[in-house]
Design an enzyme around this catalytic site. Structure first.
Site, PDB file in Angstrom:
ATOM      1  N   CYS A   1      35.322  30.681  37.834  1.00 52.99           N
ATOM      2  CA  CYS A   1      34.267  30.877  39.317  1.00 52.99           C
ATOM      3  C   CYS A   1      32.974  29.961  38.987  1.00 52.99           C
ATOM      4  O   CYS A   1      32.871  28.884  39.333  1.00 52.99           O
ATOM      5  CB  CYS A   1      33.834  32.417  39.406  1.00 52.99           C
ATOM      6  SG  CYS A   1      33.335  32.894  40.977  1.00 52.99           S
TER       7      CYS A   1
ATOM      8  N   HIS B   1      38.871  34.646  39.518  1.00 49.96           N
ATOM      9  CA  HIS B   1      38.591  35.361  38.346  1.00 49.96           C
ATOM     10  C   HIS B   1      40.057  35.781  37.734  1.00 49.96           C
ATOM     11  O   HIS B   1      40.403  36.654  37.894  1.00 49.96           O
ATOM     12  CB  HIS B   1      37.843  36.496  38.376  1.00 49.96           C
ATOM     13  CG  HIS B   1      36.446  36.323  38.717  1.00 49.96           C
ATOM     14  ND1 HIS B   1      35.570  36.043  37.622  1.00 49.96           N
ATOM     15  CD2 HIS B   1      35.737  36.084  39.860  1.00 49.96           C
ATOM     16  CE1 HIS B   1      34.410  35.649  37.961  1.00 49.96           C
ATOM     17  NE2 HIS B   1      34.376  36.008  39.469  1.00 49.96           N
TER      18      HIS B   1
ATOM     19  N   GLU C   1      40.961  36.238  34.864  1.00 50.61           N
ATOM     20  CA  GLU C   1      40.864  37.295  33.952  1.00 50.61           C
ATOM     21  C   GLU C   1      41.232  38.564  34.177  1.00 50.61           C
ATOM     22  O   GLU C   1      41.798  39.527  33.340  1.00 50.61           O
ATOM     23  CB  GLU C   1      39.405  37.152  33.094  1.00 50.61           C
ATOM     24  CG  GLU C   1      38.385  37.640  33.878  1.00 50.61           C
ATOM     25  CD  GLU C   1      37.697  36.682  34.715  1.00 50.61           C
ATOM     26  OE1 GLU C   1      38.154  35.710  35.114  1.00 50.61           O
ATOM     27  OE2 GLU C   1      36.455  36.872  35.100  1.00 50.61           O
TER      28      GLU C   1
HETATM   29  N1  GLN Z   1      26.911  32.541  41.325  1.00 49.49           N
HETATM   30  C1  GLN Z   1      28.224  31.963  42.000  1.00 49.49           C
HETATM   31  C2  GLN Z   1      28.699  32.316  43.203  1.00 49.49           C
HETATM   32  O1  GLN Z   1      27.931  33.245  43.905  1.00 49.49           O
HETATM   33  C3  GLN Z   1      29.351  32.150  40.976  1.00 49.49           C
HETATM   34  C4  GLN Z   1      29.881  33.635  41.054  1.00 49.49           C
HETATM   35  C5  GLN Z   1      30.734  34.166  40.002  1.00 49.49           C
HETATM   36  O2  GLN Z   1      30.955  33.384  38.726  1.00 49.49           O
HETATM   37  N2  GLN Z   1      31.198  35.238  40.208  1.00 49.49           N
HETATM   38  O3  GLN Z   1      29.083  31.656  44.000  1.00 49.49           O
END
Ligand code: GLN
Length: 544
Positions: free
Chosen positions: A381, A507, A509
């Site tokens: 992400c 994500h 994970e």
């Molecule tokens: N801050 C970034 C976004 O809002 C990444 C978010 C995250 O890593 N979950 O896109």
């Protein structure tokens, strides 16, 4: 009809109540009994999505896009189910629902009170999960510790359930902590007695007490708890601290907990088979050569902030018969001169999710380091956004490329708000959340890892790759290995001229399981394990 197993905590928090609840799921599932799980969080936030990870650890995301407590991650990993938002209930949700009903006029002029309205709303959530999941046993964990003011409505609701659905269909398990006094060298039971008294004061008599302790618990101690708390002798279960959380189901099973639950709830248990889990623990406890992985993040002081990432790394390493040696690196530390030295022994670098500008430049440095030194890199992400920013800076020969999250006026906004996020003001539950499809491109490292072309993965972000820069970065060697089916969103990217620098906007994970590591983590460790770094010994060739 489902049966209910309620788990409360006593004495202190953080003794592993969530892992205990999850482990009970494992031992029931090992008897072919279907289970689902629910966590009740007494705080007034509607969900933990708006909380700092320092307050509450990782925010776990379900497939259907609920932002939940990290205990749900343990339930999924231990029970091997995909839960939904129904499994996460907070006081904030309960009160919002009751107040919304009142505003709609549902209560027809009545006075709205904690008893019965709030309590009934809570019980509705229990029953809804039971109905939707059709599980034989629903495990419900009450967050916090008995005696907390805000937890009281939840305790009253679980108390009423025994009367509502019948005595044979409800079981209360209390997880307590037995402190150890160094001066007298003994484990003490008094705090447990007090917390059980507190439970009984509100009308709940525990059926089973699970005693957490860092020290061995003698039979004498168990007798004492049995006598004073009025719980069957064999239903006082000792749970000493173990080296891996995955051992907890086996310790509980060994102590007879599975059979006690089956008997007390009168369950239809089929043959018991925990062999897969036993094999998992046997392998976990066998010493394995570690792989050094640097986890470069903003919240590393609190390891729970990256709970699922850490677990996914362990699962992947185990697949390769390796251990993990995690180097927790605060990204800000990399911003200092010579900070790179911290990465000297890393065989792989992982940049996980995060929000806000603090430490971003350090993460970008980690990505530069990985790219230049050809160290395997996995971006999750925010970690993907960092990889894109870093690559754009290199390609454009400028320090200006950035995400508009960190620099609203950058001339090169390589990461920008998702169109549907523009104009969104509310912070709670408004991100791009939960499962979305992604089409993988044949021949890429990502497609090779998954071994399939259409995947679904869990998201939680507001920003995305800015398509304005797609061609320019592609020409310089960035490969878009996964895109949304309409081709509009870059979901996975990798570098062509690098052994393994792969990042995803989702994500992965959250869907890794101990016996079934996530493909991206699996391949990341698979390549990192053979990277030679400072201090590493090459494996000796095996003689014939
Ligand atoms: N801050 C970034 C976004 O809002 C990444 C978010 C995250 O890593 N979950 O896109």
């Amino acid at each position: 009809m489902s049966k209910y197993l309620f788990i409360t905590g006593g004495v202190v928090s953080s003794v592993g109540k969530g892992v205990t609840a999850a482990s009970i799921g494992t031992i029931l599932k090992g008897r072919q009994i279907s289970v689902s799980a629910q966590k009740l969080d007494p705080y007034l936030n509607v969900d933990p999505g708006t909380m700092s990870p320092y307050q509450h650890g990782e925010v776990f995301v379900t497939q259907d896009g609920a932002e939940t407590d990290l205990d749900l991650g343990n339930y999924e990993r231990f029970i091997d189910v995909n839960l939904t938002g129904e499994s996460s209930v907070t006081s904030g949700q309960i009160y919002s629902a009751v107040i919304a009903k009142e505003r709609r006029g549902d209560f027809l002029g009545g006075t709205i009170q904690v008893v019965p309205h709030v309590i009934n709303e809570i019980k509705e959530h229990f029953k809804r999960l039971a109905q939707k999941s059709q599980a034989e046993v629903v495990i419900i964990e009450v967050g916090g510790t008995v005696g907390d003011i805000e937890g009281q409505p939840f305790l009253e609701a679980i108390r009423q359930m025994r009367n509502d659905v019948g005595r044979d269909n409800v079981l209360y398990i209390h997880v307590t902590f037995l402190p150890y006094l160094t001066s007298t060298q003994e484990v003490k039971t008094k705090p447990t007695q007090h917390s059980v008294n507190e439970l009984r004061r509100i009308g709940i008599q525990p059926d089973i007490i699970i005693c957490r302790s860092d020290y061995p618990i003698s039979d004498g101690i168990r007798d004492k708890i049995s006598l004073f708390c009025d719980v069957d002798r064999q239903a006082v279960i000792a749970l000493p601290t173990v080296s891996t959380i995955y051992e907890v189901p086996l310790v509980l099973e060994e102590a007879g907990l599975g059979q006690i639950i089956v008997d007390k709830l009168n369950l239809n248990a089929h043959h018991k088979d925990l062999s897969q889990w036993q094999e998992l623990v046997r392998r976990l406890k066998t010493p394995r050569q570690p792989v050094n992985i640097a986890l470069v993040g903003k919240y590393v002081e609190l390891k729970d902030s990256y709970f699922s990432v850490r677990e996914a790394l362990h699962h992947a390493a185990l697949y390769h018969n390796r251990g993990t040696n995690l180097l927790w690196i605060a990204s800000e530390a990399l911003e200092k001169d010579g900070g790179d030295a911290l990465l000297r022994s890393a065989q792989g670098i992982i940049v996980p999710g995060g929000f806000g500008i603090r430490g971003i430049e350090g993460m970008i440095k980690a990505a530069t380091y990985a790219r230049e030194n050809k160290i395997p890199y996995l971006g999750l992400c925010l970690g993907m956004q960092v990889m894109v920013i870093e690559f754009a800076r290199y390609v454009l020969g400028s320090t200006k490329p950035n995400s508009t999250e960190f620099d609203a006026s950058t001339p090169y906004p390589v990461i920008d708000l998702l169109p549907e996020q523009k104009g969104v003001e509310n912070k709670g539950g408004t991100m791009r959340l939960g499962n979305y499809p992604c089409q993988l491109v044949e021949g890429t490292r990502a497609a090779c890892a998954y071994g399939q072309s259409l995947i679904y993965e869990r998201h939680r972000h507001r920003f995305e790759f800015n398509n304005q820069f797609r061609t320019q970065l592609e020409e310089a060697g960035m490969v878009y290995s996964g895109v949304s089916p309409d081709g509009r969103l870059v979901e996975v990217c990798e570098l062509a001229n690098h052994p393994w620098m792969v990042s995803c906007q989702f994500h992965p994970e959250f869907s890794s399981r101990p016996n079934n590591p996530h493909p991206l983590f699996r391949d990341f460790i698979g390549i990192a394990k053979d990277v030679l770094r400072e201090g590493a010994q090459p494996a000796l060739p095996l003689s014939a």
